[in-house]
Design a protein around this motif. Sequence first.
Motif, PDB file in Angstrom:
ATOM      1  N   VAL A 161       0.821  -1.204   0.000  1.00 18.18           N
ATOM      2  CA  VAL A 161       0.000   0.000   0.000  1.00 18.18           C
ATOM      3  C   VAL A 161       0.861   1.264   0.000  1.00 18.18           C
ATOM      4  O   VAL A 161       0.458   2.296  -0.522  1.00 18.18           O
ATOM      5  CB  VAL A 161      -0.980   0.007   1.201  1.00 18.18           C
ATOM      6  N   SER A 189      -5.598   1.288   4.352  1.00 12.09           N
ATOM      7  CA  SER A 189      -6.653   0.291   4.533  1.00 12.09           C
ATOM      8  C   SER A 189      -7.034   0.134   5.999  1.00 12.09           C
ATOM      9  O   SER A 189      -8.026  -0.514   6.317  1.00 12.09           O
ATOM     10  CB  SER A 189      -6.203  -1.065   3.985  1.00 12.09           C
ATOM     11  N   HIS A 306      -9.656  -1.036   0.786  1.00 15.11           N
ATOM     12  CA  HIS A 306      -8.648  -1.238  -0.253  1.00 15.11           C
ATOM     13  C   HIS A 306      -9.297  -1.360  -1.629  1.00 15.11           C
ATOM     14  O   HIS A 306      -8.811  -0.794  -2.615  1.00 15.11           O
ATOM     15  CB  HIS A 306      -7.832  -2.492   0.068  1.00 15.11           C
ATOM     16  N   LEU A 475      -2.670  -7.764   1.738  1.00 15.30           N
ATOM     17  CA  LEU A 475      -3.055  -6.953   0.585  1.00 15.30           C
ATOM     18  C   LEU A 475      -2.067  -7.051  -0.571  1.00 15.30           C
ATOM     19  O   LEU A 475      -2.430  -6.816  -1.723  1.00 15.30           O
ATOM     20  CB  LEU A 475      -3.240  -5.494   1.019  1.00 15.30           C
TER      21      LEU A 475
END
Length: 581
Positions: A161, A189, A306, A475
């Motif tokens: 991220v 997120s 996300h 993620l």
Amino acid sequence: MVKLTIDGIEIEVQEGTKILDAAKIAGINIPTLCYLKDLNEIGACRVCVVEVEGCNQLVTACNNIVKDGMVIKTNSPKVRETRKTNVELILSQHDCRCATCVRSGNCELQTISNDLGIIDLPYNQKFKRKPWNNNFPLIKDTAKCIKCMRCIQVCDKIQNVKIWDVSNTGSRTDVEVSLNRKIEEADCSLCGQCITHCPVGALRARDDVDKVFEALADPEKITVVQVAPAVRAAWGESLGLEREEATVKKLVAALRKMGFDYIFDTTFSADLTIMEEGSEFVHKLKNKENSKFPMFTSCCPGWVRHMKSHYPDMVDLLSTAKSPQQMFGAITKSYYADLLNVDPNKIYSISIMPCVAKKHECDIPTINDTEADKDVDVVITTREVDRMIRAEHINAKNLVEEEFDMPLGVGTGAGVIFGATGGVMEAALRSAYYLVTGENPDPDAFKEARGMEGWKESEIEINGSIIRTAVVSGLGNTDRLMKAIRNGEVEYDFVEVMACPGGCSGGGGQPINRIEKNTENRVNNLYKLDKKSNLRFSHENPSIIKVYSDYLGEPMSEKAHKLLHTDHESWNMPLSPNVSK
């Protein structure tokens, strides 16, 4: 193989082994601070320095490789003096008011300082304070940051991220939100992995404990608390309980001692989620020509954030089912308020969650569908409930098991495994099979969804139809899967996504420790609880059957849709810099 001597112990290790790992093999512990295996091996803190015979300078153990014939001293006078000086220099730029720090007693810098016998600082202290939005669920205290870079590496390499970055150079170096953004402007997120990997108290979740204590003290409020599945696998860790003795029923006893009016199990609403989400999926399968696939699970708010920030064009693929937390809040302030014959606003709904993103989820205006102002009033993490137990002077070891209240205290093994990566998928398939065939499968028929792999896929046959499924956690793994879907490399019907590696058991609100395989141990504990459960199918939960017969009608009914489903497009999320606006 390479032969070497560490603190007088002759050992043989694989070529390419780091000094730090070689020392562990020899049973020798070298202290570290910035180190995270395979993620952050940069030697920035200089705490792991060792003395190598024939080398004039000390070397860092975390990123230097052993050589044949090496003679290493890990705690020589020179090493101790240098290590102590390095830690003193770190402390000179760190707010050392430990008594008011959320990580006091569980701080790696504090532990190392104590071990080195540092009781006074020879240097003047100078640290920075920068403004931060303390209403945001994730809070950074710049004065405590030791610039170890762990948060950057975890967010970049595991979660992909890239929320954190380094600014300035030299002694002016800072770790800040990337691209000169405020945290509320970033595509964070709220997975909280930066919090659980921070060695000090520079990163933490917003503390909402006082709100709960105030509600408990208010005679006008009826306090209703729900306990998430993954909490039972971890709550005792910071209270000195062994995993086997830290049962959820002992947590119930602690909550009752605190004065909560009604104590319920989120596995009830996990089962409710399965009924709604499973029915939604079966409906899509029956109308495949008019439906879009894959259907993504929506119970992880970190993942929903996300999806909205990184894949806004695919948000309509999310299941419309609310998370178990929000379903529980909606049922509490509608069905249960009717059972109590009280105004829903008199109920104060509290969630105990393993998650930081849940603190944001309960504040989404459009997620509240009862007559009350909010369906879930406040969320506290596993760490926060542990602090409450200590604040109330409750001896966790002396607790005697007590039962959840009824009727929202009944949950199945299918609901329990929601706290593990793959658990939602497995629970959903158990009930989807029943909804299609009218018969129960073997409860362990879909165990391909289990395991700590970051991306798992399988094909399930139900009544002659092949269902292609995928399960991802973390993620970074999610982004790989999403890219493959967009490129047409893979096709799925149903996909489970959890933002945290290992699922909720490794959530950003769980107790912080660096025990290897800790998340995996928590996950395994949940599967053991499922195996021992008398009820292993969500559709067989008697409280679920009753709430439908008495109140909701049937899954996907108009009333169920109003209370238990949501519009993910109805609120805004900052876009990722990689998404064209």
